[in-house]
Enzyme design. Sequence first.
Site, PDB file in Angstrom:
ATOM      1  N   ASP A  20      46.415  45.037  31.888  1.00 16.65           N
ATOM      2  CA  ASP A  20      47.469  45.145  33.090  1.00 16.65           C
ATOM      3  C   ASP A  20      48.121  43.558  33.358  1.00 16.65           C
ATOM      4  O   ASP A  20      47.902  42.745  32.413  1.00 16.65           O
ATOM      5  CB  ASP A  20      46.621  45.404  34.483  1.00 16.65           C
ATOM      6  N   ASP A  22      50.303  41.960  36.613  1.00 14.83           N
ATOM      7  CA  ASP A  22      50.375  41.400  37.656  1.00 14.83           C
ATOM      8  C   ASP A  22      48.855  41.178  38.337  1.00 14.83           C
ATOM      9  O   ASP A  22      48.264  42.007  38.508  1.00 14.83           O
ATOM     10  CB  ASP A  22      51.180  42.265  38.851  1.00 14.83           C
TER      11      ASP A  22
END
Length: 244
Positions: A20, A22
């Site tokens: 991922d 953020d």
Amino acid sequence: MAGNDGSCGRKGSITHVIFDMDGLLLDTEKFYTEVQEIILARYNKTFDWSLKAKMMGKKAIEAARVFVEETGISDSLTAEDFLVEREEMLQNMFPTSDLMPGASRLIHHLHENGIPICVATGTHTRHFDLKTQRHSELFSLMHHIVRGDDPEVKQGKPSPDIFLAGANRFEGGPVDSQRILVFEDAPSGVLAAKNAGMSVVMVPDARLDSSYHQVADQVLTSLLDFNPADWGLPPFKNASTKLD
């Protein structure tokens, strides 16, 4: 914080890694929090972490609907208008994004050892470019990057679409989900990875309620705490590589 450690069951079977972005590789979640606090202050309301947990990792419009409905301001501010207002503030913040501790070390280590890596982020292309503009060298090490506006990603996290798209695009793909390790910080992202049949290491913000940790196979305080050997991946060579 060693968490649920289900790694032993899959040890040695991991061949590919999906990150991922953020809150996991880039310290961008603070920008969303800051902007949302500013907007809510106008309505004499405060932004709390139980609400943030529901928004994290989702597509922008889905997170926006959660925001206006849960805070009770939907009569005054639509989800669409909220996004327009938020956008103006975020445009100035995103180019200042810093890397999270341990991100550079881990990405370089996996790349140097021939472990295929990619990013699967709910962020749309225009925001991705702003957030990563200071870190283009690091993101160039990824085999591919799947963004939230990718046509193959029909539904946002916790649906598995984005991680399955990531698995499909590795060389010789699709890669068997059981051979993929995902790194996530958001509850919806952890669920998405599990829904895709993948193992997941969670690196949550310390303010996130610990009840969200239970789904993950392993929970760490920081990427600096990750031990590749736990998952049968090539170990860090020496102590110096433990520094970011």
